[in-house]
Design an enzyme around this catalytic site. Structure first.
Site, mmCIF file in Angstrom:
data_model
loop_
_atom_site.group_PDB
_atom_site.id
_atom_site.type_symbol
_atom_site.label_atom_id
_atom_site.label_comp_id
_atom_site.label_asym_id
_atom_site.label_seq_id
_atom_site.Cartn_x
_atom_site.Cartn_y
_atom_site.Cartn_z
ATOM 1 N N ASP A 72 0.881 -1.172 0.000
ATOM 2 C CA ASP A 72 0.000 0.000 0.000
ATOM 3 C C ASP A 72 0.916 1.220 0.000
ATOM 4 O O ASP A 72 1.659 1.448 0.971
ATOM 5 C CB ASP A 72 -0.875 -0.045 1.262
ATOM 6 C CG ASP A 72 -1.774 1.167 1.370
ATOM 7 O OD1 ASP A 72 -1.612 2.115 0.575
ATOM 8 O OD2 ASP A 72 -2.639 1.168 2.258
ATOM 9 N N ASP A 111 -3.520 14.673 -17.872
ATOM 10 C CA ASP A 111 -3.937 15.924 -18.517
ATOM 11 C C ASP A 111 -4.825 16.762 -17.589
ATOM 12 O O ASP A 111 -4.982 17.960 -17.802
ATOM 13 C CB ASP A 111 -4.706 15.607 -19.807
ATOM 14 C CG ASP A 111 -5.891 14.682 -19.570
ATOM 15 O OD1 ASP A 111 -5.728 13.680 -18.827
ATOM 16 O OD2 ASP A 111 -6.982 14.926 -20.110
ATOM 17 N N TYR A 137 -9.474 15.211 -8.539
ATOM 18 C CA TYR A 137 -8.495 14.252 -9.060
ATOM 19 C C TYR A 137 -7.265 14.993 -9.589
ATOM 20 O O TYR A 137 -6.125 14.662 -9.242
ATOM 21 C CB TYR A 137 -9.153 13.412 -10.156
ATOM 22 C CG TYR A 137 -8.208 12.567 -10.972
ATOM 23 C CD1 TYR A 137 -7.621 11.419 -10.448
ATOM 24 C CD2 TYR A 137 -7.903 12.914 -12.298
ATOM 25 C CE1 TYR A 137 -6.758 10.640 -11.213
ATOM 26 C CE2 TYR A 137 -7.050 12.137 -13.072
ATOM 27 C CZ TYR A 137 -6.472 11.005 -12.522
ATOM 28 O OH TYR A 137 -5.627 10.244 -13.279
HETATM 29 N N1 NAP Z 1 -6.971 5.841 -17.048
HETATM 30 C C1 NAP Z 1 -6.796 7.014 -17.647
HETATM 31 O O1 NAP Z 1 -7.525 7.385 -18.591
HETATM 32 C C2 NAP Z 1 -5.684 7.932 -17.204
HETATM 33 C C3 NAP Z 1 -5.636 9.206 -17.777
HETATM 34 C C4 NAP Z 1 -4.613 10.063 -17.406
HETATM 35 C C5 NAP Z 1 -3.659 9.659 -16.501
HETATM 36 N N2 NAP Z 1 -3.743 8.426 -15.937
HETATM 37 C C6 NAP Z 1 -2.700 8.049 -14.958
HETATM 38 O O2 NAP Z 1 -2.013 6.907 -15.449
HETATM 39 C C7 NAP Z 1 -1.613 6.086 -14.356
HETATM 40 C C8 NAP Z 1 -2.109 4.664 -14.577
HETATM 41 O O3 NAP Z 1 -3.525 4.691 -14.682
HETATM 42 P P1 NAP Z 1 -4.370 3.358 -14.902
HETATM 43 O O4 NAP Z 1 -5.566 3.747 -15.689
HETATM 44 O O5 NAP Z 1 -3.469 2.274 -15.347
HETATM 45 O O6 NAP Z 1 -4.841 3.081 -13.405
HETATM 46 P P2 NAP Z 1 -5.683 1.855 -12.828
HETATM 47 O O7 NAP Z 1 -5.948 0.845 -13.869
HETATM 48 O O8 NAP Z 1 -6.825 2.459 -12.057
HETATM 49 O O9 NAP Z 1 -4.643 1.234 -11.813
HETATM 50 C C9 NAP Z 1 -4.282 1.890 -10.641
HETATM 51 C C10 NAP Z 1 -3.728 0.836 -9.716
HETATM 52 O O10 NAP Z 1 -3.321 1.473 -8.495
HETATM 53 C C11 NAP Z 1 -3.697 0.607 -7.440
HETATM 54 N N3 NAP Z 1 -3.762 1.345 -6.192
HETATM 55 C C12 NAP Z 1 -4.701 2.223 -5.781
HETATM 56 N N4 NAP Z 1 -4.418 2.642 -4.550
HETATM 57 C C13 NAP Z 1 -3.265 2.043 -4.180
HETATM 58 C C14 NAP Z 1 -2.466 2.066 -3.009
HETATM 59 N N5 NAP Z 1 -2.819 2.827 -1.942
HETATM 60 N N6 NAP Z 1 -1.357 1.322 -2.960
HETATM 61 C C15 NAP Z 1 -1.009 0.535 -4.011
HETATM 62 N N7 NAP Z 1 -1.720 0.459 -5.141
HETATM 63 C C16 NAP Z 1 -2.832 1.209 -5.217
HETATM 64 C C17 NAP Z 1 -5.031 0.060 -7.881
HETATM 65 O O11 NAP Z 1 -5.376 -1.074 -7.147
HETATM 66 P P3 NAP Z 1 -6.954 -1.483 -7.023
HETATM 67 O O12 NAP Z 1 -7.390 -1.835 -8.397
HETATM 68 O O13 NAP Z 1 -6.888 -2.626 -6.089
HETATM 69 O O14 NAP Z 1 -7.631 -0.277 -6.482
HETATM 70 C C18 NAP Z 1 -4.745 -0.246 -9.346
HETATM 71 O O15 NAP Z 1 -4.141 -1.509 -9.478
HETATM 72 C C19 NAP Z 1 -2.131 6.765 -13.100
HETATM 73 O O16 NAP Z 1 -1.115 7.574 -12.561
HETATM 74 C C20 NAP Z 1 -3.249 7.650 -13.603
HETATM 75 O O17 NAP Z 1 -3.456 8.759 -12.753
HETATM 76 C C21 NAP Z 1 -4.734 7.545 -16.267
#
Ligand code: NAP
Length: 293
Positions: A26, A92, A115
């Protein structure tokens, strides 16, 4: 979503790496982060963990901040102690979306929602702790084979024969997580200068334009015989549905979405790294992996 594609790429390259899930660590727990990073003693840490529920963050900003700000700060502190480089994906949503030309890496930030505020605080914590040993990799409109995302939702609707209303007045760059992972590897391979990079596809579209392209690829992937079968059953609408354009006002959400989320890619060029290519070409490359998941 990004973490899985990152580990797939590292595995395919035969790199020595330690994948870490939330169950293992975590990131809000500083002692645990410090212990794990100290024990693994990595050259590089890629922090794919984040609170990504944009709407839920509006009512739970403290919880989102615990991960996106404090968690990022914890990982940065552990990297500083262990002498590791940190690659920290961001978003973004640190911009307000009022621009009409692509946001440069150093454009003023002004998040419009919770966010974006928590992610910006995370960026600042990382850069503060590791000014010479961190990369902020902002991305946007992500889709990938692992996890829920817009492409999968549209594919489900196309498969159901549903014609969804999709917002046509927000502009951005649909981006495949596998492409972001490749850009992250390029930063490491090329020992790029630390700083902010924008890992989004080239070109731009709206959510509606993105949906249209997903439906088009879906229809062209359905075997001809299946279409004929469905037509014989009077079922042709099931296959041939398309999205309908709607406005942001038609689709209210708790968090305000930026109207213009197009990011510029100059830092890649300055580092001698080719940025991600056109979003349609990326979607076409990604499509087989998205269809099978
Ligand atoms: N998705 C988008 O469209 C988007 C757009 C812009 C930027 N981003 C950025 O890109 C990055 C990757 O995004 P993603 O879409 O791949 O995210 P994601 O699929 O939501 O994955 C996030 C991961 O972080 C884990 N997590 C949450 N809280 C945690 C904690 N306290 N300790 C350890 N792990 C934790 C989650 O676990 P659980 O599943 O168990 O909660 C999940 O496995 C992030 O930095 C996000 O802000 C994403």
């Amino acid at each position: 979503m990004l973490g899985r594609d990152m580990t797939n790429l590292l595995g395919a390259r035969g790199e020595d790496f330690t994948p870490v899930t939330r169950a293992d660590l975590d990131i809000t727990d500083l002692a645990a982060v410090t212990e794990l990073v100290g024990a693994v003693n990595p050259d590089v840490v890629v922090n794919c963990a984040a609170w990504t529920a944009v709407d839920a963050a509006e009512d739970h900003e403290e919880a989102a901040s615990a991960v996106n700000y404090q968690g990022a700060a914890n990982v940065a502190a552990a990297c500083a102690k262990a002498g590791a480089l940190l690659i920290h994906p961001s978003t973004d949503y640190v911009f307000d979306g009022h621009a009409s030309t692509p946001y440069a890496e150093d454009a003023p930030t002004a998040p419009a929602g919770a966010y974006g505020r928590t992610k910006l605080a995370g960026e600042q914590a990382v850069r503060g702790a590791l000014p010479d040993a961190s990369y902020i990799v902002r991305t946007a409109w992500l889709y990938g084979a692992h996890g829920k995302n817009f492409v999968k939702t549209m594919l489900r609707l196309a498969g159901n024969g549903t014609s969804p209303g999709v917002v046509a007045d927000q502009h951005g760059q649909p981006t495949w997580t596998a492409d972001v992972a490749a850009q992250i590897m390029a930063l490491i391979d090329r020992s790029a200068p630390p700083g902010i990079y924008h890992a989004t596809s080239a070109g731009q579209t709206t959510w509606f334009g993105f949906a249209e392209e997903i439906f088009r690829l879906y229809h062209s992937s359905v075997p001809e015989e299946q279409i004929q079968d469905q037509e014989q059953k009077g079922d042709s609408e099931r296959v041939l549905v398309s999205p309908r354009p709607i406005t942001t006002a038609d689709y209210p959400t708790p968090a305000k979405r930026p109207a213009y989320s197009v990011l510029a890619h100059d830092a890649w060029h300055a580092a001698g790294i080719t940025p991600i290519g056109d979003w349609k070409e990326a979607l076409t490359r990604a499509f087989p992996a998205l269809l099978t998941k």
